[in-house]
Design an enzyme around this catalytic site. Structure first.
Site, mmCIF file in Angstrom:
data_model
loop_
_atom_site.group_PDB
_atom_site.id
_atom_site.type_symbol
_atom_site.label_atom_id
_atom_site.label_comp_id
_atom_site.label_asym_id
_atom_site.label_seq_id
_atom_site.Cartn_x
_atom_site.Cartn_y
_atom_site.Cartn_z
ATOM 1 N N ASP A 134 -67.615 60.433 59.941
ATOM 2 C CA ASP A 134 -67.465 61.788 59.410
ATOM 3 C C ASP A 134 -67.186 62.799 60.538
ATOM 4 O O ASP A 134 -67.824 62.748 61.588
ATOM 5 C CB ASP A 134 -68.780 62.153 58.705
ATOM 6 C CG ASP A 134 -68.698 63.407 57.880
ATOM 7 O OD1 ASP A 134 -67.915 63.431 56.920
ATOM 8 O OD2 ASP A 134 -69.434 64.366 58.187
ATOM 9 N N GLU A 143 -69.434 43.183 69.705
ATOM 10 C CA GLU A 143 -70.499 42.190 69.926
ATOM 11 C C GLU A 143 -70.804 41.416 68.642
ATOM 12 O O GLU A 143 -71.527 40.433 68.660
ATOM 13 C CB GLU A 143 -71.791 42.892 70.365
ATOM 14 C CG GLU A 143 -71.718 43.554 71.721
ATOM 15 C CD GLU A 143 -72.967 44.403 71.972
ATOM 16 O OE1 GLU A 143 -74.031 44.106 71.378
ATOM 17 O OE2 GLU A 143 -72.856 45.375 72.735
HETATM 18 C C1 GLC Z 1 -66.619 65.601 55.853
HETATM 19 C C2 GLC Z 1 -66.915 65.070 54.475
HETATM 20 C C3 GLC Z 1 -67.302 66.228 53.608
HETATM 21 C C4 GLC Z 1 -68.543 66.879 54.176
HETATM 22 C C5 GLC Z 1 -68.328 67.285 55.622
HETATM 23 C C6 GLC Z 1 -69.621 67.609 56.304
HETATM 24 O O1 GLC Z 1 -65.506 66.418 55.883
HETATM 25 O O2 GLC Z 1 -65.822 64.352 53.992
HETATM 26 O O3 GLC Z 1 -67.516 65.836 52.282
HETATM 27 O O4 GLC Z 1 -68.874 68.015 53.430
HETATM 28 O O5 GLC Z 1 -67.741 66.242 56.377
HETATM 29 O O6 GLC Z 1 -70.336 66.440 56.549
#
Ligand code: GLC
Length: 540
Positions: free
Chosen positions: A198, A250
């Site tokens: 993310d 790993e």
């Molecule tokens: C990313 C995710 C989104 C979330 C953001 C904060 O963009 O896809 O859904 O709100 O990160 O974590």
């Protein structure tokens, strides 16, 4: 071919109105029919759910609303039996304010080791009443929140690029690296095939946290190119992924990292997928491409060049849990793509649903024919649109609440899936509960309704995806077919298939070759490609 599951909206097994891991396991056969390689699951970890689970309070456990670790183990083994891999979502930029480490940081003194795990700063202005810099949150409002210290007095501020409930980690601190390496190993040991990372471009911030007058999401504006944003794409970030890549190495079997990096231009995005870093990264330039053949061709060519230059597979995506679904975007009658977090509501001009579906399905067939990795978002195989009439009181996205409703947020693309033709939540939940309402008319789009209809969107996806595998299109290569490219048509050959997309409003005479797939399954025309139609022909 990777299929994104947004767990809370996939299938609710226990009847609390929120989808869960058991629900995913129960429906694996339905997903396996699509001939995909892996499922990527959006977060199901412990979380107060203030940002749909992207606010994690315990990275190594399952939130009770989604089930238990034992349910996750069952899911992995059921998936493995069907030849499917499971990729999970790792959220390393920030956690939840309920995470034990953040709670400890709040209770500790300024300057303490506990606070150093996050980005705490003294305020500016008289008595520190102003935030440390001018950064804005992605979800609206300032990216800083002031805390009350143990003595009851207003104190330091902490950084949150997203909601105030999502404090950013301090990736200049070795202890944060160690914590995440432990988390990676926890899930790799449990058998995951890898991680979707993310906001993979945001972890490291520029020294001194200088002011930034550009967009909160880093998107380039005049005078503020993305490349200058102090919170994105900092050079130090790449060492983190080198280290993670070596950890994955790993482990036996194929394990991958896929970055959610909103980085432009594409040549720079390719830095995330150099040989020693991530395996794949989302291609948001492609997702944002308008319905325009010149622009689409430019983006496809630039994508292939950029990713080829570092030896990584190019990826393609049209929908996910953060954007208006593409069948709705393409029905909007203008070429402006929707930005992350901006939905469509009952007070807005409503998209043309039929046109959106027609264009959206043609665009999907074009994408599925491309070489590289394809990401599908749950429900796109049913041709689902966004819920563009959702009454505002249902909205849960922090972007809606933090902007006082100026941005409608992403709930419209997160509506629970319709499984059956009957019942109050169309088979999503055993007792009809549903955390968001489904729009009128979704019974006809349900999996049950489409399963036995050879002309349904679902049947089309199945056919295209199996043809893609049989003809090795994923590992093929693209050659633009100039003899079939016009001002309004785009055509390319991948392996032994010629794919033509008609983006214009007049018919196009196609060559007399066997038809493998066409986006308008009801078409009876053998030689004419209708406007907004895509066709796959066998090159003999
Ligand atoms: C990313 C995710 C989104 C979330 C953001 C904060 O963009 O896809 O859904 O709100 O990160 O974590």
């Amino acid at each position: 071919m990777i299929y994104q599951v947004y767990p809370r909206s996939f299938r609710d097994f226990n009847g609390d109105g929120i989808g869960d891991l058991q629900g995913i396991t129960a429906e694996l056969d339905q997903v396996a029919e699509l001939d995909i390689d892996a499922l990527w699951l959006s977060p199901f970890f412990c979380s107060p759910q203030l940002d749909g689970g992207y606010d994690v309070s315990d990275y190594c456990d399952v939130d009770p609303i989604f089930g238990t670790l034992a349910d996750f183990d069952d899911l992995i083994s059921s998936a493995t039996t069907r030849g499917l891999r499971i990729i999970i979502d790792l959220v390393p930029n920030h956690c939840s304010q309920e995470h034990r480490l953040f709670k400890r940081a709040l209770a500790a003194q300024p300057g303490s080791a506990e606070r150093e795990l996050f980005i705490f700063r003294d305020g500016t202005g008289e008595a520190g009443v102003l935030p440390p810099n001018n950064w804005q949150s992605h979800f609206g409002g300032p990216a800083w929140t002031r805390i009350v210290e143990a003595d009851g007095e207003p104190g330091q501020w902490y950084l949150h690029l997203f909601d105030s409930s999502q404090p950013d980690f301090n990736w200049d601190n070795r202890a944060v690296h160690e914590e995440f390496e432990r988390i990676l190993r926890f899930w790799l040991d449990r058998g995951v095939a890898g991680f979707r990372v993310d906001v993979a471009h945001a972890l490291v911030k520029a020294t001194g946290l200088p002011d930034w007058g550009g967009r909160a999401d880093g998107g380039s504006t005049p005078g503020f190119p993305f490349t200058d944003a102090p919170m994105f794409g900092q050079p130090g970030i790449h060492d983190i992924y080198r280290r993670w890549r070596s950890i994955l190495g790993e482990y036996d079997g194929e394990r991958i990292l896929c970055g959610e990096a909103s980085v432009d231009p594409l040549t720079r995005l390719a830095d995330w997928v150099r040989e020693d870093q991530m395996h794949q990264t989302f291609n948001f330039s492609y997702l944002a491409a308008p319905w325009d053949p010149t622009e689409l061709r430019r983006i496809v060519t630039a994508s292939l060049e950029a990713f080829d230059s570092v030896g990584a597979p190019t990826t393609w995506v049209l929908s996910n849990h953060d954007v208006v679904r593409h069948t709705t975007r393409f029905g909007q009658g203008h070429t402006e793509p929707h930005r992350n977090g901006d939905g469509i509501g009952p007070d807005d001009h409503q998209p043309d649903h039929d046109r959106g579906l027609r264009r959206g399905i043609a665009a999907s067939m074009f994408m599925v024919g491309l070489p590289g990795g394809v990401y599908l978002y749950q429900g796109e195989e049913l041709g689902l649109p966004d819920h563009t009439q959702m009454p505002h009181h249902f909205r849960q996205d922090p972007a809606y609440h933090r902007t006082g409703g100026n941005r409608l947020g992403r709930d419209g693309c997160r509506v629970p899936l319709p499984w059956t033709t009957e019942g109050p939540s169309l088979g999503y939940s055993p007792n009809g509960q549903s955390w968001l309402p489904q729009p009128e008319g979704w019974a006809a789009l349900s999996r049950e309704a489409q399963q036995s209809d050879p002309q349904s969107v679902l049947s089309l996806y199945k056919k295209a995806l199996s043809t893609r595998r049989q003809h090795g299109l994923g590992s093929g290569s693209l050659a633009w077919a100039e003899n079939h490219s016009t001002d309004t048509c785009l055509a390319f050959v991948n392996n032994d298939i010629l794919i033509i997309l008609n983006m214009g409003d007049t018919e196009y005479l196609i060559p007399d070759l066997p038809v493998l797939v066409r986006s308008d399954m009801a078409s009876t025309s053998s030689r004419m490609l209708a406007p907004e139609e895509c066709i796959w022909l066998q090159v003999v």
